[in-house]
Design a protein around this motif. Structure first.
Motif, mmCIF file in Angstrom:
data_model
loop_
_atom_site.group_PDB
_atom_site.id
_atom_site.type_symbol
_atom_site.label_atom_id
_atom_site.label_comp_id
_atom_site.label_asym_id
_atom_site.label_seq_id
_atom_site.Cartn_x
_atom_site.Cartn_y
_atom_site.Cartn_z
ATOM 1 N N GLY A 55 -8.535 -1.387 4.388
ATOM 2 C CA GLY A 55 -7.986 -2.496 5.154
ATOM 3 C C GLY A 55 -7.630 -3.711 4.326
ATOM 4 N N THR A 56 -7.718 -3.618 3.014
ATOM 5 C CA THR A 56 -7.387 -4.764 2.161
ATOM 6 C C THR A 56 -5.900 -5.091 2.256
ATOM 7 N N HIS A 57 -5.041 -4.135 1.997
ATOM 8 C CA HIS A 57 -3.609 -4.368 2.169
ATOM 9 C C HIS A 57 -3.021 -3.486 3.262
ATOM 10 N N ASP A 58 -3.799 -2.520 3.727
ATOM 11 C CA ASP A 58 -3.425 -1.642 4.842
ATOM 12 C C ASP A 58 -1.986 -1.149 4.712
ATOM 13 N N GLY A 90 2.527 -4.396 3.668
ATOM 14 C CA GLY A 90 1.200 -4.982 3.533
ATOM 15 C C GLY A 90 0.812 -5.224 2.088
ATOM 16 N N PHE A 91 1.263 -4.358 1.187
ATOM 17 C CA PHE A 91 0.977 -4.518 -0.231
ATOM 18 C C PHE A 91 1.577 -5.825 -0.740
ATOM 19 N N GLY A 92 2.843 -6.066 -0.407
ATOM 20 C CA GLY A 92 3.511 -7.293 -0.841
ATOM 21 C C GLY A 92 2.902 -8.538 -0.253
ATOM 22 N N ARG A 93 2.582 -8.489 1.054
ATOM 23 C CA ARG A 93 1.962 -9.653 1.701
ATOM 24 C C ARG A 93 0.617 -9.986 1.068
ATOM 25 N N ASP A 115 8.917 -7.128 3.755
ATOM 26 C CA ASP A 115 9.466 -5.780 3.821
ATOM 27 C C ASP A 115 8.976 -4.957 2.637
ATOM 28 N N SER A 116 9.191 -3.668 2.734
ATOM 29 C CA SER A 116 8.803 -2.772 1.652
ATOM 30 C C SER A 116 9.919 -2.727 0.611
ATOM 31 N N GLY A 117 9.585 -2.265 -0.601
ATOM 32 C CA GLY A 117 10.602 -2.156 -1.642
ATOM 33 C C GLY A 117 9.994 -1.826 -2.988
ATOM 34 N N PHE A 118 10.859 -1.606 -3.957
ATOM 35 C CA PHE A 118 10.394 -1.315 -5.311
ATOM 36 C C PHE A 118 9.800 -2.578 -5.910
ATOM 37 N N ARG A 119 8.597 -2.442 -6.478
ATOM 38 C CA ARG A 119 7.929 -3.607 -7.050
ATOM 39 C C ARG A 119 7.922 -3.584 -8.565
ATOM 40 N N ARG A 120 8.034 -2.395 -9.154
ATOM 41 C CA ARG A 120 7.896 -2.313 -10.605
ATOM 42 C C ARG A 120 8.501 -1.004 -11.109
#
Length: 179
Positions: A55-58, A90-93, A115-120
């Motif tokens: 539940g950290t980034h869910d 959720g990862f980005g937030r 939103d979701s997307g490529f981060r690296r």
């Protein structure tokens, strides 16, 4: 990506702690031997998927990856890789956003990723030298380097753009034993 321990930058530290995310997942891949330079080189492609169960980034991260490995001789092996991380909302937030309260505490500008997307994207190289004279058994010494570049909204986050760096480097040296 967690902020449970020591954080060197005082502004990022002022954003507060983020619990460690516990993630589970898997991968699927395919490989082919004898592709380009010899009967022993290997080309592999795989996709990994992990999801936060704490539940950290869910959210999730999907990582497509391509690797090429070839022995240059019976004593020397090299490998090259290319991968990217595609992260959910959720990862980005959790890791790249700065809330209005975070702005007050840290002085960093408010920033949201919705939103979701490529981060690296990552490029890697690795070399292994056998100390016993044969890669198939005995001791060896290896060294590798990985270069990562933050992308898109992750690169534009004040955590990266203002007090961090979009260019990420990692190096490693190690002893191996094959039996």
């Amino acid at each position: 990506t967690d902020r449970t321990g020591k954080v060197d930058n005082r502004q990022v530290r002022a954003l507060g702690k983020i619990d460690t995310a516990y993630e589970v997942g898997g991968f699927v891949g395919i490989g082919k031997t004898g592709v380009i330079t010899s009967d022993y080189d290997t080309l592999t492609a795989r996709v990994a998927y992990i999801h936060d169960v704490s539940g950290t980034h869910d959210s999730y991260v999907i990582t497509p990856q391509v690797n090429y490995t070839t022995p240059l001789s019976v004593r020397t092996l090299v490998a090259f890789g290319l991968s990217a991380d595609y992260a959910g909302k959720g990862f980005g937030r959790t890791y790249a956003a700065v809330t209005p309260i975070g702005t007050i505490n840290s002085g960093l500008r408010t920033y949201d990723i919705n939103d979701s997307g490529f981060r690296r994207v990552n490029v890697s190289a690795f070399a292994l030298q056998s100390l016993s004279g044969d890669l198939r058994r005995g001791f060896g010494v290896g060294a590798g380097v990985l270069y990562g570049r933050m992308l898109g909204k992750y690169k534009d986050s004040p955590i990266v753009a203002d007090v961090g760096d979009a260019d990420q480097w990692l190096g490693a040296v190690g002893l191996t034993y094959t039996f």
